[in-house]
Design a protein around this motif. Structure first.
Motif, mmCIF file in Angstrom:
data_model
loop_
_atom_site.group_PDB
_atom_site.id
_atom_site.type_symbol
_atom_site.label_atom_id
_atom_site.label_comp_id
_atom_site.label_asym_id
_atom_site.label_seq_id
_atom_site.Cartn_x
_atom_site.Cartn_y
_atom_site.Cartn_z
ATOM 1 N N ASP A 122 63.565 30.496 38.469
ATOM 2 C CA ASP A 122 64.924 29.947 38.354
ATOM 3 C C ASP A 122 65.691 30.550 37.181
ATOM 4 O OD1 ASP A 122 64.114 28.401 40.456
ATOM 5 O OD2 ASP A 122 64.088 26.510 39.350
ATOM 6 N N ASP A 123 65.024 30.715 36.037
ATOM 7 C CA ASP A 123 65.708 31.268 34.862
ATOM 8 C C ASP A 123 66.119 32.724 35.080
ATOM 9 O OD1 ASP A 123 65.622 28.894 33.419
ATOM 10 O OD2 ASP A 123 63.634 29.343 32.607
ATOM 11 N N ARG A 171 69.248 32.551 37.180
ATOM 12 C CA ARG A 171 70.396 32.128 36.363
ATOM 13 C C ARG A 171 70.899 33.281 35.496
ATOM 14 N NH1 ARG A 171 66.983 27.430 36.055
ATOM 15 N NH2 ARG A 171 67.959 25.714 37.175
ATOM 16 N N ARG A 229 74.640 34.904 35.538
ATOM 17 C CA ARG A 229 75.474 35.017 34.336
ATOM 18 C C ARG A 229 75.913 36.459 34.096
ATOM 19 N NH1 ARG A 229 72.011 31.037 32.406
ATOM 20 N NH2 ARG A 229 70.595 32.586 31.527
#
Length: 99
Positions: free
Chosen positions: A3-4, A7, A11
């Motif tokens: 998930d990170d 993300r 970004r």
């Protein structure tokens, strides 16, 4: 990819998640049509049964208790009250199935 990582990609790309998803679906349906079709049911299931239970206002014991009470219901009013108490809990179908 976790998930990170995802993300971080969002970004750095300056693309919102919905545009990313829409574009990914378009590419998958054009370039990977058969694989997308094979994975369709799994994708739909993941959309409607999140992997992380979201039950914030309840615990497993209270769900079990409500489930047992529903099975013993004698009147429509008591059933409505029990169902309302379940509706007030922030719970997923997957977490409820475990009861």
């Amino acid at each position: 990819m976790d998930d990170d990582d995802f993300r971080s990609i969002l970004r750095s790309s300056c693309v919102d998640v919905w545009t990313f998803i829409d574009t990914a679906i378009c590419v998958a349906s054009t370039d990977y049509r058969n694989e997308l079709k094979d994975r369709r049911d799994g994708i739909i299931e993941r959309l409607y049964t999140p992997t992380i239970p979201r039950c914030k206002n309840c615990d497993l014991d209270s769900m079990k208790s409500n489930n047992k009470e529903i099975k013993k219901v004698q009147s429509e009013d008591s059933l409505i009250n029990l169902l309302q108490s379940l509706a007030d809990m922030d719970i997923t179908f997957k977490a409820l199935k475990k009861v």
